[in-house]
Design an enzyme around this catalytic site. Sequence first.
Site, PDB file in Angstrom:
ATOM      1  CB  SER A  21      -0.901   0.022   1.229  1.00  0.00           C
ATOM      2  OG  SER A  21      -1.656  -1.155   1.291  1.00  0.00           O
ATOM      3  CD  GLU A  69       6.000  -7.028  -3.801  1.00  0.00           C
ATOM      4  OE1 GLU A  69       5.921  -5.983  -3.142  1.00  0.00           O
ATOM      5  OE2 GLU A  69       6.288  -8.140  -3.303  1.00  0.00           O
ATOM      6  CB  CYS A  93      -2.972  -3.998   2.963  1.00  0.00           C
ATOM      7  SG  CYS A  93      -4.666  -3.404   2.893  1.00  0.00           S
ATOM      8  CE  LYS A 129      -9.273  -7.593   9.055  1.00  0.00           C
ATOM      9  NZ  LYS A 129      -8.209  -7.022   9.812  1.00  0.00           N
ATOM     10  CE1 TYR A 187      -2.191  -1.378  -3.838  1.00  0.00           C
ATOM     11  CE2 TYR A 187      -4.406  -2.146  -4.362  1.00  0.00           C
ATOM     12  CZ  TYR A 187      -3.534  -1.518  -3.502  1.00  0.00           C
ATOM     13  OH  TYR A 187      -3.982  -1.010  -2.328  1.00  0.00           O
ATOM     14  CB  THR A 246      -3.264  -0.316   5.274  1.00  0.00           C
ATOM     15  OG1 THR A 246      -2.968  -1.699   5.385  1.00  0.00           O
ATOM     16  CG2 THR A 246      -3.367   0.093   3.823  1.00  0.00           C
ATOM     17  CB  ALA A 284     -11.503  -0.754  13.458  1.00  0.00           C
ATOM     18  CG  HIS A 299     -34.157   7.728  18.293  1.00  0.00           C
ATOM     19  ND1 HIS A 299     -33.578   7.074  19.354  1.00  0.00           N
ATOM     20  CD2 HIS A 299     -35.469   7.374  18.288  1.00  0.00           C
ATOM     21  CE1 HIS A 299     -34.497   6.365  19.972  1.00  0.00           C
ATOM     22  NE2 HIS A 299     -35.643   6.516  19.347  1.00  0.00           N
TER      23      HIS A 299
HETATM   24  P1  NDP Z   1       0.336  -7.544  17.989  1.00  0.00           P
HETATM   25  O1  NDP Z   1       1.606  -6.885  18.359  1.00  0.00           O
HETATM   26  O2  NDP Z   1      -0.918  -6.771  17.921  1.00  0.00           O
HETATM   27  O3  NDP Z   1       0.088  -8.749  19.003  1.00  0.00           O
HETATM   28  C1  NDP Z   1       1.043  -9.728  19.263  1.00  0.00           C
HETATM   29  C2  NDP Z   1       0.500 -10.600  20.373  1.00  0.00           C
HETATM   30  O4  NDP Z   1       1.343 -11.714  20.550  1.00  0.00           O
HETATM   31  C3  NDP Z   1       0.415  -9.869  21.704  1.00  0.00           C
HETATM   32  O5  NDP Z   1      -0.744 -10.294  22.368  1.00  0.00           O
HETATM   33  C4  NDP Z   1       1.671 -10.358  22.423  1.00  0.00           C
HETATM   34  O6  NDP Z   1       1.505 -10.394  23.809  1.00  0.00           O
HETATM   35  C5  NDP Z   1       1.769 -11.768  21.906  1.00  0.00           C
HETATM   36  N1  NDP Z   1       3.127 -12.304  21.899  1.00  0.00           N
HETATM   37  C6  NDP Z   1       4.258 -11.728  21.429  1.00  0.00           C
HETATM   38  N2  NDP Z   1       5.312 -12.559  21.571  1.00  0.00           N
HETATM   39  C7  NDP Z   1       4.835 -13.684  22.142  1.00  0.00           C
HETATM   40  C8  NDP Z   1       5.427 -14.902  22.560  1.00  0.00           C
HETATM   41  N3  NDP Z   1       6.731 -15.131  22.400  1.00  0.00           N
HETATM   42  N4  NDP Z   1       4.635 -15.841  23.117  1.00  0.00           N
HETATM   43  C9  NDP Z   1       3.322 -15.612  23.284  1.00  0.00           C
HETATM   44  N5  NDP Z   1       2.695 -14.477  22.925  1.00  0.00           N
HETATM   45  C10 NDP Z   1       3.446 -13.532  22.359  1.00  0.00           C
HETATM   46  O7  NDP Z   1       0.676  -8.290  16.635  1.00  0.00           O
HETATM   47  P2  NDP Z   1      -0.241  -8.949  15.531  1.00  0.00           P
HETATM   48  O8  NDP Z   1       0.640  -9.970  14.909  1.00  0.00           O
HETATM   49  O9  NDP Z   1      -1.558  -9.357  16.076  1.00  0.00           O
HETATM   50  O10 NDP Z   1      -0.472  -7.762  14.531  1.00  0.00           O
HETATM   51  C11 NDP Z   1       0.635  -7.029  14.015  1.00  0.00           C
HETATM   52  C12 NDP Z   1       0.241  -5.632  13.693  1.00  0.00           C
HETATM   53  O11 NDP Z   1      -0.515  -5.629  12.507  1.00  0.00           O
HETATM   54  C13 NDP Z   1      -0.656  -4.967  14.727  1.00  0.00           C
HETATM   55  O12 NDP Z   1       0.049  -4.389  15.772  1.00  0.00           O
HETATM   56  C14 NDP Z   1      -1.377  -3.957  13.911  1.00  0.00           C
HETATM   57  O13 NDP Z   1      -0.607  -2.795  13.858  1.00  0.00           O
HETATM   58  C15 NDP Z   1      -1.476  -4.607  12.549  1.00  0.00           C
HETATM   59  N6  NDP Z   1      -2.817  -5.151  12.322  1.00  0.00           N
HETATM   60  C16 NDP Z   1      -3.884  -4.315  12.281  1.00  0.00           C
HETATM   61  C17 NDP Z   1      -5.148  -4.792  12.078  1.00  0.00           C
HETATM   62  C18 NDP Z   1      -6.297  -3.841  12.062  1.00  0.00           C
HETATM   63  O14 NDP Z   1      -6.071  -2.661  11.892  1.00  0.00           O
HETATM   64  N7  NDP Z   1      -7.522  -4.301  12.245  1.00  0.00           N
HETATM   65  C19 NDP Z   1      -5.402  -6.207  11.880  1.00  0.00           C
HETATM   66  C20 NDP Z   1      -4.228  -7.011  11.962  1.00  0.00           C
HETATM   67  C21 NDP Z   1      -2.992  -6.490  12.167  1.00  0.00           C
HETATM   68  P3  NDP Z   1       1.744  -9.089  24.716  1.00  0.00           P
HETATM   69  O15 NDP Z   1       0.521  -8.244  24.576  1.00  0.00           O
HETATM   70  O16 NDP Z   1       1.902  -9.664  26.079  1.00  0.00           O
HETATM   71  O17 NDP Z   1       2.979  -8.441  24.200  1.00  0.00           O
END
Ligand code: NDP
Length: 478
Positions: free
Chosen positions: A14, A34, A42, A50, A98, A338, A368, A462
């Site tokens: 993106s 790429e 994304c 997703k 794209y 994104t 969100a 409402h």
């Molecule tokens: P996140 O950083 O959101 O979450 C990672 C999770 O994994 C946390 O709960 C973390 O725990 C846990 N974790 C990390 N290391 C370990 C480990 N070694 N063992 C067990 N648990 C662990 O990452 P995601 O992969 O879910 O998403 C990545 C990014 O992508 C997000 O931060 C977001 O910015 C983006 N995204 C956005 C979306 C949206 O806008 N709707 C949808 C999907 C992704 P702890 O909290 O304790 O650190």
Amino acid sequence: MAFDCDLFVIGGGSGGVRAARMAAATGARVQLAEESRMGGTCVIRGCVPKKLMVFASSFRELPSQARAYGWDIPEGHFDWLAFRARLHTELDRLEGVYRRLLDGSGVTIHDSRARLVDPHEVALADGRRISAKHILIATGGRPERPDLPGAELGLVSDDIFNFAKLPERLLIVGGGFIACEMACILQGLGVRVTQFHRGAQILRGFDDEARGLVAEAMRASGISLRVGTNIAAMGPKGSLDDGFAAPAAELQLDARRALSGALSGSGPCAVRSTTGELCEVDHVLFATGRRPNSDGLGLEEIGIGIGRRGQVEVNEYSQTAVPSVYAIGDVTDRVNLTPVAIREGMAFVETVFHARPTPVDHALIPAAVFTQPELGAVGMTEEEARDQGPIEVYATSFRPMRSAFAGSDARVLMKLIVCTETRRVLGCHIVAPEAGEMIQLAAIAVKMGATKEDFDRTCAVHPTMAEELVTMRNPVRR
Ligand code: NDP
């Protein structure tokens, strides 16, 4: 010195695509490489597929709701392969869009990996070298498995969209965006989901009350959500049967055996939790975070700083320590969303091709989480705001009309955090169906600096759920 082009972009996601098109629109000569599919995380293996899966899974509750409204609708059956075929057709279409957008903008596309060889030159996989006045790194990130023996057996989010068949039992590890969204989606599609989260509550960083309500709804939907729990040991099915985890080396060997010839690494797994529970599942999905794609790009070799998490270090203008090289999006690990990557790409073009230095505004970015119900948030959580000074909290939680009529106990939450002194709304948190849509609009008001009284002056629509945002009269806490 004459360069082959004015801008060379590495990465067709993106951020990279937007920057390339906007730069080309200024008359610049732009090339883009790429190595995988155009559209990036994304479009190809993230937000878009997703969200289509969110829609697919949301139909599960519709027949029973519809029956409560007087419709004569039988329980349906979800056909994963039929959906998957349509999903991939749609992703192919979007990839084509794209590509055409880039072509139409006059950007030269290289379907190849590229790496920097000096501050003004990249090398393609076939050895060709291209010089550029500016280089933009927009290579995104990738899912990361935890450092755990046997973790190779687990899936990551990229694999979900290619399941040959939906698993019956799935263990998801993590409590972030991806873990919670995938838990809701797959439970909705009929998979029996167990989720381990190492912390005390899912969705760290979001408002406590809001994430508590999401966790409650996830459990009510049948997800077996275990907090304070992680994987202690894992291996192929049967490998932990003796009640003791096999030695790490043995597990790794088993994992490699199980991997050989398998499509995506995973198969039936035995897992022992840190709480001592032994379970067997069809797959383990690691949603334990993502890592910037900064390896093997030749960055450190030319003096570009790489941080501890693998992120390319940049200043507020997305410029690296090498003045001709910029980086945007997840590879910089600032705010990994994104729309933020797109804005960083646009700010880069303003700065470099319009000579208007433009820092990216990372304040008050709405987000969100597409759980069921969704969580939408902008600004400070109650906990963050309380640390900064006196606040008023306006919140209401209720059973929304649509599902309550059908007999559901599901609740929604509308919450505003208000600064006592300035009256500004510091944060807005919504847990509700379509909260993502609602928070986009609320975020405009919050970004403009609206006060609680501005919200109050706005007439309600409402009957809606969101009308509560403008009708809450008394704080529930100070
Ligand atoms: P996140 O950083 O959101 O979450 C990672 C999770 O994994 C946390 O709960 C973390 O725990 C846990 N974790 C990390 N290391 C370990 C480990 N070694 N063992 C067990 N648990 C662990 O990452 P995601 O992969 O879910 O998403 C990545 C990014 O992508 C997000 O931060 C977001 O910015 C983006 N995204 C956005 C979306 C949206 O806008 N709707 C949808 C999907 C992704 P702890 O909290 O304790 O650190």
